[in-house]
Design a protein around this motif. Structure first.
Motif, short mmCIF file in Angstrom:
data_model
loop_
_atom_site.label_atom_id
_atom_site.label_comp_id
_atom_site.label_asym_id
_atom_site.label_seq_id
_atom_site.Cartn_x
_atom_site.Cartn_y
_atom_site.Cartn_z
N GLY A 56 4.15 -6.66 10.87
CA GLY A 56 3.01 -7.57 10.67
C GLY A 56 3.00 -8.08 9.23
N ALA A 57 3.23 -7.18 8.29
CA ALA A 57 3.27 -7.58 6.87
C ALA A 57 4.44 -8.53 6.62
N TRP A 90 5.77 -1.70 18.54
CA TRP A 90 6.52 -2.08 17.34
C TRP A 90 5.59 -2.17 16.12
N THR A 91 4.36 -1.69 16.27
CA THR A 91 3.42 -1.76 15.14
C THR A 91 3.62 -0.58 14.18
N ARG A 92 3.00 -0.68 13.01
CA ARG A 92 2.98 0.32 11.94
C ARG A 92 4.35 0.57 11.32
N ARG A 141 6.06 2.54 3.45
CA ARG A 141 6.27 2.06 4.82
C ARG A 141 5.94 0.57 4.95
N SER A 170 0.80 -1.21 0.00
CA SER A 170 0.00 0.00 0.00
C SER A 170 0.84 1.27 0.00
N SER A 171 2.00 1.20 0.59
CA SER A 171 2.81 2.42 0.70
C SER A 171 4.25 2.00 0.89
N ARG A 181 -7.75 -9.95 20.51
CA ARG A 181 -7.63 -10.03 19.05
C ARG A 181 -6.78 -11.22 18.61
N ARG A 182 -5.76 -11.54 19.38
CA ARG A 182 -4.89 -12.66 19.00
C ARG A 182 -5.50 -14.01 19.35
N VAL A 233 2.09 -8.54 16.80
CA VAL A 233 3.21 -7.60 16.92
C VAL A 233 2.92 -6.73 18.15
N GLN A 286 -7.33 -4.84 7.45
CA GLN A 286 -6.72 -4.00 6.42
C GLN A 286 -5.42 -4.63 5.91
N MET A 293 -5.88 -5.62 11.36
CA MET A 293 -5.59 -6.93 10.77
C MET A 293 -6.39 -7.13 9.48
N GLU A 337 -4.78 -6.04 2.03
CA GLU A 337 -3.70 -5.56 1.16
C GLU A 337 -2.82 -6.71 0.66
N ASN A 341 -11.34 -5.79 14.41
CA ASN A 341 -9.89 -5.71 14.28
C ASN A 341 -9.52 -5.11 12.93
N TYR A 370 -9.00 -16.75 11.62
CA TYR A 370 -10.16 -16.03 12.14
C TYR A 370 -9.70 -14.66 12.62
C1 LIG Z 1 -2.64 -6.55 13.30
C2 LIG Z 1 -1.13 -6.45 13.57
C3 LIG Z 1 -0.48 -7.81 13.38
C4 LIG Z 1 -0.54 -5.45 12.54
O1 LIG Z 1 0.86 -5.45 12.72
P1 LIG Z 1 1.77 -4.22 12.22
O2 LIG Z 1 3.18 -4.60 12.47
O3 LIG Z 1 1.30 -2.95 12.76
O4 LIG Z 1 1.44 -4.23 10.66
P2 LIG Z 1 2.26 -3.43 9.54
O5 LIG Z 1 3.04 -2.33 10.14
O6 LIG Z 1 2.98 -4.43 8.73
O7 LIG Z 1 1.08 -2.79 8.70
C5 LIG Z 1 0.81 -3.23 7.40
C6 LIG Z 1 -0.48 -2.60 6.92
O8 LIG Z 1 -1.58 -3.07 7.71
C7 LIG Z 1 -2.53 -1.99 7.88
N1 LIG Z 1 -2.58 -1.58 9.28
C8 LIG Z 1 -1.77 -2.00 10.28
N2 LIG Z 1 -2.14 -1.40 11.44
C9 LIG Z 1 -3.19 -0.60 11.14
C10 LIG Z 1 -4.01 0.28 11.90
N3 LIG Z 1 -3.81 0.46 13.23
N4 LIG Z 1 -5.01 0.92 11.27
C11 LIG Z 1 -5.22 0.75 9.95
N5 LIG Z 1 -4.47 -0.05 9.16
C12 LIG Z 1 -3.47 -0.72 9.76
C13 LIG Z 1 -1.99 -0.84 7.05
O9 LIG Z 1 -2.50 -0.94 5.76
C14 LIG Z 1 -0.51 -1.11 7.07
O10 LIG Z 1 0.18 -0.52 6.01
P3 LIG Z 1 0.71 1.01 6.17
O11 LIG Z 1 1.44 1.04 7.47
O12 LIG Z 1 1.57 1.18 4.99
O13 LIG Z 1 -0.51 1.86 6.19
C15 LIG Z 1 -0.87 -5.90 14.99
O14 LIG Z 1 -1.58 -4.71 15.16
C16 LIG Z 1 -1.24 -6.89 16.10
O15 LIG Z 1 -0.44 -7.73 16.47
N6 LIG Z 1 -2.46 -6.77 16.66
C17 LIG Z 1 -2.86 -7.64 17.80
C18 LIG Z 1 -2.98 -9.12 17.45
C19 LIG Z 1 -3.87 -9.35 16.25
O16 LIG Z 1 -4.81 -8.62 16.01
N7 LIG Z 1 -3.55 -10.40 15.49
C20 LIG Z 1 -4.36 -10.76 14.34
C21 LIG Z 1 -5.26 -11.91 14.60
S1 LIG Z 1 -4.40 -13.45 14.50
#
Ligand SMILES: CC(C)(COP(=O)(O)OP(=O)(O)OC[C@H]1O[C@@H](n2cnc3c(N)ncnc32)[C@H](O)[C@@H]1OP(=O)(O)O)[C@@H](O)C(=O)NCCC(=O)NCCS
Length: 202
Positions: A144-145, A138-140, A23, A20-21, A73-74, A134, A176, A174, A180, A171, A166
């Motif tokens: 996660g990607a 350490w998010t964003r 980052r 998507s970007s 969420r996890r 994550v 989003q 996740m 992507e 959430n 699931y």
């Molecule tokens: C969901 C989760 C894994 C995302 O991890 P992350 O390291 O922040 O993800 P990334 O940085 O790789 O983000 C990748 C893309 O996901 C989307 N995204 C991630 N966090 C987001 C947020 N808070 N709001 C909107 N979009 C989001 C975006 O599109 C992002 O791309 P961008 O940063 O270029 O906009 C993390 O927030 C997490 O561990 N949450 C708790 C556990 C969970 O929900 N696990 C999933 C169920 S198994």
């Protein structure tokens, strides 16, 4: 349906949609004998490697740092602690049926677990269920990607036909992230707040 794997006679490569970007694709990875060193765009460093039995204490400390929302969420329900038996189960995996990758912060002592992604293979359906986590601070920054990409690659390497999981409907991060990468979501019958998301692999 579009395939997320492409294979030739010797190798398989995940074919994912463009990110998507900038980052989204930011972590830079350098392979070393010790593991894969991941450099984030904001200058932090982690080591990505397979989970090990020795990670039990680190996974328990990581759980203690999670918010109730992240735990729900996890694990899909509230949990006030990670029981030792479950921590052991999460770290002592059966490599034939599971794969799990951790992102370790080795700049602190003891090293801390900042992220983990895993798959459980279901041989009967030739699919795998995934989970990913994550730590909030350490998010964003693309971790996660990165973990999801690794799970897709591993699922392709094993010749699986689908990767699925699931995700709670609330959430949004996740959902989003998965959208992507190319996952599609469908409602789970009888579970109004839960979506099953899946990616066809071959
Ligand atoms: C969901 C989760 C894994 C995302 O991890 P992350 O390291 O922040 O993800 P990334 O940085 O790789 O983000 C990748 C893309 O996901 C989307 N995204 C991630 N966090 C987001 C947020 N808070 N709001 C909107 N979009 C989001 C975006 O599109 C992002 O791309 P961008 O940063 O270029 O906009 C993390 O927030 C997490 O561990 N949450 C708790 C556990 C969970 O929900 N696990 C999933 C169920 S198994």
């Amino acid at each position: 349906m579009t395939s997320a794997c492409e294979s030739d006679s010797t190798t398989r490569h995940a074919q994912l949609p463009p990110r998507s970007s900038e980052r989204f694709a930011c972590p830079r990875i350098v392979t070393t004998p010790h593991g894969e060193v991941v450099h984030t765009a904001d200058g932090r460093e982690l080591v990505m490697r397979d989970i090990e039995p020795g990670d039990i204490a680190a996974i328990q400390r990581c759980f203690k740092r999670l918010s109730p929302q992240d735990v729900r969420r996890r694990f899909m329900h509230a949990m006030s602690e990670l029981p030792p038996s479950m921590a052991q189960r999460l770290c002592r995996i059966d490599p034939a049926m599971e794969a799990a990758y951790v992102l370790m912060d080795e700049t602190v002592k003891p090293a801390e677990l900042r992220g983990v992604g895993r798959i459980y293979v279901d041989e009967a359906s030739n699919t795998a269920e995934f989970s990913v986590l994550v730590e909030l601070e350490w998010t964003r920054i693309g971790l996660g990607a990165l973990l999801m990409q690794r799970l897709v690659d591993e699922s392709c390497r094993r010749g699986l036909s689908e990767l699925w999981g699931y995700v709670l409907m609330e959430n949004r991060p996740m959902l989003q992230l998965c959208k992507e990468i190319g996952f599609v979501a469908k409602m789970v019958p009888g579970e109004a707040g839960t979506a099953q998301i899946s990616l066809a692999l071959q």
